[in-house]
Design an enzyme around this catalytic site. Structure first.
Site, mmCIF file in Angstrom:
data_model
loop_
_atom_site.group_PDB
_atom_site.id
_atom_site.type_symbol
_atom_site.label_atom_id
_atom_site.label_comp_id
_atom_site.label_asym_id
_atom_site.label_seq_id
_atom_site.Cartn_x
_atom_site.Cartn_y
_atom_site.Cartn_z
ATOM 1 N N HIS A 582 0.843 -1.200 0.000
ATOM 2 C CA HIS A 582 0.000 0.000 0.000
ATOM 3 C C HIS A 582 0.877 1.248 0.000
ATOM 4 O O HIS A 582 1.494 1.599 1.011
ATOM 5 C CB HIS A 582 -0.908 -0.010 1.224
ATOM 6 C CG HIS A 582 -2.139 0.833 1.080
ATOM 7 N ND1 HIS A 582 -2.191 1.973 0.307
ATOM 8 C CD2 HIS A 582 -3.387 0.697 1.612
ATOM 9 C CE1 HIS A 582 -3.403 2.504 0.374
ATOM 10 N NE2 HIS A 582 -4.148 1.745 1.162
ATOM 11 N N HIS A 585 -2.996 6.896 -0.746
ATOM 12 C CA HIS A 585 -3.963 7.448 0.206
ATOM 13 C C HIS A 585 -3.330 8.171 1.394
ATOM 14 O O HIS A 585 -3.940 8.300 2.445
ATOM 15 C CB HIS A 585 -4.905 6.345 0.712
ATOM 16 C CG HIS A 585 -5.709 5.719 -0.369
ATOM 17 N ND1 HIS A 585 -6.432 4.557 -0.195
ATOM 18 C CD2 HIS A 585 -5.890 6.076 -1.667
ATOM 19 C CE1 HIS A 585 -7.026 4.232 -1.328
ATOM 20 N NE2 HIS A 585 -6.716 5.147 -2.244
ATOM 21 N N TYR A 587 -0.907 7.350 3.338
ATOM 22 C CA TYR A 587 -0.304 6.553 4.393
ATOM 23 C C TYR A 587 1.232 6.664 4.315
ATOM 24 O O TYR A 587 1.773 7.441 3.532
ATOM 25 C CB TYR A 587 -0.790 5.111 4.307
ATOM 26 C CG TYR A 587 -2.288 4.977 4.563
ATOM 27 C CD1 TYR A 587 -2.866 5.553 5.700
ATOM 28 C CD2 TYR A 587 -3.120 4.312 3.671
ATOM 29 C CE1 TYR A 587 -4.234 5.444 5.946
ATOM 30 C CE2 TYR A 587 -4.486 4.209 3.911
ATOM 31 C CZ TYR A 587 -5.041 4.774 5.045
ATOM 32 O OH TYR A 587 -6.381 4.673 5.287
#
Length: 793
Positions: A582, A585, A587
């Protein structure tokens, strides 16, 4: 009313006609700078739907227009020596001069005053109750009142020239030719008994490289004749733009948007005279979807209708007009933007085989979907589906077969040593239901149900690599033996009870950590028990609300990298088939990629190459410990939706870097990096980013975002815009979304869990009955529909 229309194109003429028909007492004048029989351009195109609107507005002029139309159903696409033809598209072509002459004659017939050869530079010269500015894309009136209208004009990349020919095309024809400088395309269609429009288009860089910017008009026409000779059959190309010289006949398309459409001009008596925009002065839509004239005529219809509905309140009529038309126009302009960008980037798709290239062209605007194509030309679509399925699984099929073709979403897909049975992914969706990072019975139910629901790949929500990496206390982790055991239980269930694969998404929340679960206040800090936050640079996600994060130091970066490695090793031990990193977004890893959140001055900050450095180091470390026969995808935010943030251009470079590092697929999301974002939502709104990355960076992609039905998935996969589609909210509403959508489109050759097979045939029968009833209702008269409704009651 006294009405003055500035501009004698289709919008001004048609509005003047409709207002005079509405009330013969209206004093209506149309003022045009050209002579009555001048025209620049050749034929224009309408859809069958537009003709219906014209009939309802003025049957007499509609019949005259219909008599002059040439109608065709087929689209023919020539690419790399192949020809693909599709039918059922329902277009009509008419000469622009003929259309204007019909409207001019009809206006004169009903008493509209037509004033020619008058170039209006100052609307103050006209005393009127209503001034309609329909003076084209370069509107002088719009420029005068720009502070009110707030125009946004985007000059598009391609150059095009509007020519004619006596070669009569029997289909709307697209022809693509490669040159040493790049690709050129022609848009050709017949519009009367003797003539066809022939538009030649190419990107600006190709136009200049070919030397067309320095050619005379005659030289550039000769260039086009040579380039497209095999389609012209010896017929010459002609220009009727005698007022243009040399390269000036090659123009760039201006996309026009106005924030306001009405300016209220003060009068000496204290009142105001409204000046309203119409047609190209208000908005433009690229010729590749043939909607400029359509929009102009429908503007005229709606404004006349709004005035009729508010006979004593012109301001209310204008408000209604702008409210209604702005919505319709935005929808068309969005489709036109998609189409424009497709033609601007033909080179993105030239690696496609002709069959897929043609499908991509037909569906480029996203107004024509997969099932819409089936309605238009079932034989073409069935043949294409069989071709695509043969490419997917290597089994030869009869491409002329009319039935039992496989929808694209149900074709298999193989990456490294993992084969997915179809193209549907259950997207990672935060559930905030773990306890101390442990995935429990809820996760077994949640992921198990969706694995049994027909999707090919089920992804865990973002699974965190340390306690401090969690978004909330309810987020799952992969950093203790207990976590591994819990996940192995779920993986074993999925493998034992379905033929789905299961993947783990690994991530670190960074500056967005230590918050409440979503239903208690999304992104809000915990009321107590908060832990410290770390990110690429100090930041506060919600200004004045969130905790401040600190900048990660070198030792901490090495530690976090090792946490990702440990989690990847545990994911393999648990039996996961797929891994995803990931990097989206906002993060932790995303905070390095975006210039909005990375302000470092060391080797991990500054240029995009530097911002990529740490995420690539983490990726390389997990790729090294993850089995070579299993894929790793990377989720990125392809657009920060904030000025100064990452753009789709950056996303292509990010994807290339991960591909070079060994990534197998890019999971293409966007946003959530900054609360300052201004995303443009809509159906499949993130798919164009996936399209760019897949076909420019040359890496497989997952499309996400507002994909909610089989038709969307089929269109995306068939057009080569993505290889997989991740479905989120629809899977929350229906764990068996894939099985349900198969039944909805009548595709029965799907395997259900053996425990549920009794429901399969019942669902299919019920949906078939609904389709049959819908078809009957569509063919029924209003009285028959009323009777059926009463019978149901």
């Amino acid at each position: 009313m006294r009405i003055v229309c500035i501009g004698g194109g289709p919008a001004g003429l048609y509005f003047g006609l409709l207002m005079k028909l509405q009330n013969p007492a209206h004093e209506v004048s149309v003022v045009e700078r050209n002579r009555p029989y001048d025209t620049f351009g050749w034929g224009v195109v309408f859809s069958d739907q537009t003709l219906g609107n014209l009939r309802a507005a003025d049957a007499k002029s509609a019949e005259m227009i219909l008599d002059a139309f040439n109608h065709w159903d087929d689209i023919e696409i020539h690419f790399r020596g192949s020809k693909v033809r599709s039918s059922g598209h329902g277009f009509c072509g008419i000469g622009r001069k003929r259309l204007l002459n019909i409207l001019q004659a009809r206006c004169e017939e009903v008493g509209v005053k037509l004033v020619f050869e008058t170039n209006v530079t100052d609307d103050d010269a006209y005393g009127a109750d209503l001034i309609v500015a329909c003076d084209g894309a370069n509107s002088a009136v719009r420029q005068k009142y720009a502070a009110t209208y707030q125009p946004d004009i985007d000059m598009r990349d391609c150059r095009f020239v509007w020519l004619g020919t006596n070669k009569l095309f029997d289909a709307f024809t697209f022809a693509f030719e490669k040159t040493e400088w790049g690709w050129f395309q022609a848009h050709a269609y017949r519009f009367d008994d003797n003539t066809s429009t022939f538009i030649v288009e190419t990107p600006e860089r190709v136009w200049r490289a070919a030397g067309l910017d320095e050619m005379s008009k005659e030289e550039s026409i000769a260039f086009c004749e040579r380039l497209f000779a095999k389609y012209l059959d010896g017929h010459p190309l002609m220009s009727n733009a005698s007022h243009l010289r040399g390269s000036s006949q090659w123009i760039r398309f201006p996309r026009v948007v106005n924030r306001q459409w009405v300016h209220r001009k003060p009068r000496a008596d204290g009142g105001t005279t409204p000046v309203v925009l119409m047609g190209d002065a208000a908005h433009t839509a690229h010729f590749s979807i043939g909607s400029g004239t359509k929009l102009a005529l429908e503007d005229a219809i709606e404004l006349a209708t709004s005035i009729a509905a508010h006979p004593r309140d012109l301001d209310a009529a204008l408000d209604h007009y702008t409210d209604v038309r702005s919505v319709d126009v935005l929808r068309i302009q969005n489709a036109a933007r998609n189409s424009t960008e497709w033609f601007e980037h033909v080179d993105r798709y030239v690696s496609f085989e002709p069959e897929q290239f043609a499908y991509s062209l037909l569906t480029r605007s996203q107004r024509i979907s997969h099932e819409n194509l089936r309605t238009r030309d079932a034989r073409y679509l069935s043949s294409f589906e069989n071709w695509l399925a043969s490419r997917a699984d290597g089994r030869a099929r009869d491409t002329n077969q009319r039935t039992k073709s496989i929808p694209p979403m149900f074709t298999p897909f193989t990456l490294r040593g993992v084969t997915l049975k179809n193209r549907v992914v259950v997207s990672p969706m935060a559930q905030y239901s773990a306890v101390d990072g442990v995935a429990g019975d809820y996760h077994l139910m949640h992921l198990g149900a969706r694995a049994m629901g027909g999707a090919a790949l089920v992804m865990t929500e973002m699974t965190c690599v340390s306690p401090e990496a969690r978004i909330t206390p309810g987020c799952p982790g992969m950093y203790t033996p207990e976590h591994l055991r819990a996940w192995r239980r779920i993986v074993d269930f999925v493998h034992a009870n379905s033929d789905a694969k299961i993947g783990m998404q690994l991530g670190h929340a960074g500056a967005k950590a230590s918050t409440r679960v979503s239903w208690e206040g999304i992104d809000q800090p915990l009321p107590d028990g908060n832990w410290s936050l770390v990110s690429a640079s100090p930041q506060q996600y919600l200004k004045g609300v969130s905790q401040w994060s600190r900048e990660a130091g070198r030792e901490e970066l090495r530690e976090i990298q090792q946490q990702f490695v440990r989690a990847a090793q545990m994911a393999e031990e648990a039996g996961f088939d797929w891994l995803e990193l990931h990097c989206a977004h906002g993060y932790f890893l995303s905070s390095f990629l975006s210039p909005l959140t990375n302000h470092r001055t060391d080797e991990y900050g500054g240029s995009l190459a530097n911002r990529l450095r740490y995420p690539l180091e983490v990726f390389a470390a997990i790729r090294e410990v993850w089995p070579a026969h299993k894929p790793i995808s990377v989720r990125i935010s392809a657009h920060d939706w904030v000025e100064g943030g990452n753009t789709p251009d950056d996303a292509v470079e990010i994807a290339r870097a991960f591909k070079a590092a060994g990534a197998d697929m890019i999971d293409v999301s966007s946003g959530q990096v900054s609360k300052e974002e201004k995303p443009v939502y809509g159906r499949m709104f993130q798919t164009p980013f996936s399209d760019r990355i897949r076909n420019e960076a040359g890496i497989s992609t997952i499309a996400v975002g507002a994909i909610s039905e089989a038709d969307h998935v089929n269109s995306i996969i068939a057009a080569g815009r993505a290889d997989l589609c991740a479905i989120a909210r629809p899977h929350l509403a229906n764990p068996a979304w894939t099985l349900t959508e198969a039944a909805k489109i009548g595709y029965l050759d799907v395997t259900w869990p053996k425990q549920y097979t009794a429901a399969k045939s019942q669902l299919e029968r019920n949906l078939e009955r609904e389709r049959a009833m819908a078809g009957q209702n569509a063919r029924a008269t209003p009285a028959e529909r009323l009777q059926r409704a009463e019978e149901l009651v």
